[in-house]
Design a protein around this motif. Structure first.
Motif: not given
Length: 218
Positions: A29-47
């Protein structure tokens, strides 16, 4: 016993994955990396879903977690190839920001030992409001820090995949054993075939009435 051990291990592993994913999400989020942000969000939900399935003994949720783990490993391998510039990829492109902005990894300017200096442009023909950022003295380059983060995710996901498969196999074996010895099927079969017999009313004898009449006559 083995299933309990596997479930406890998977619960602890899911907790570690949540902590590492949240840490990574903050810096993305601090680096505005939108692709990793979306991937991390999905990963958190599935975990979280996998953690709930492990605690509540829901094999289907664990299966979803297992499938996602394989996809998550593939995504992190791609990130490693991106930052190491494997196969024609370049870390200086805007792929991670969906070409929305020119931001780079947060670690590029804030890594351990990095000295960040904002310098005005010296080239002619540049707009006056543009500035250059000079970064020197970094102990570890930002691309290697990103690679380390992805490698940690891959390691945790591989162990989680193994434990999830183990818990699923043990739970399926227990279900098969339970059905074999009777279980709920036998109980339901017994209930379905129980014959309910009607209760016959008790016939009251007329002897009491005759005795009462004799008493009245006397």
């Amino acid at each position: 016993m083995g299933c309990c051990t596997g479930r406890c291990s998977l619960i602890c592993l899911c907790a570690l994955q949540l902590i590492s994913a949240l840490e990574r999400q903050i810096f993305d989020f601090l680096g505005f990396q939108w692709a990793p942000i979306l991937g991390n969000f999905l990963h958190i939900i599935v975990v979280i879903l996998g953690l709930f399935g492990t605690i509540q003994y829901r094999p289907r949720y664990i299966m979803v977690y297992t499938v996602w783990t394989a996809l998550w490993i593939t995504w992190n391998v791609f990130i490693i190839c991106f930052y190491l510039e494997v196969g024609g990829l370049s870390k200086d492109t805007d792929l991670m920001t969906f070409n929305i902005s020119v931001h780079r990894s947060w670690w590029r300017e804030h890594g351990p030992g990095c000295i960040r200096r904002v310098l005005p442009p010296s080239a002619h023909g540049m707009m006056d409001d543009y500035t250059y950022v000079s970064v020197t003295g970094c102990v570890v380059d930002f691309q290697y820090l990103e690679v380390i983060h992805s490698a940690v995710q891959i390691l945790l996901s591989l162990v989680g995949f193994v434990y999830a498969c183990y818990v699923i196999s043990i739970s399926m074996e227990e279900e098969d054993t339970f059905d074999f010895i009777g279980g709920l099927d036998t109980h339901s079969y017994y209930q379905d075939h129980v014959e309910l017999k009607p209760v016959k009313p008790v016939e009251i004898s007329n002897d009491i009435d005759s005795e009462m009449r004799l008493l009245n006559l006397t």
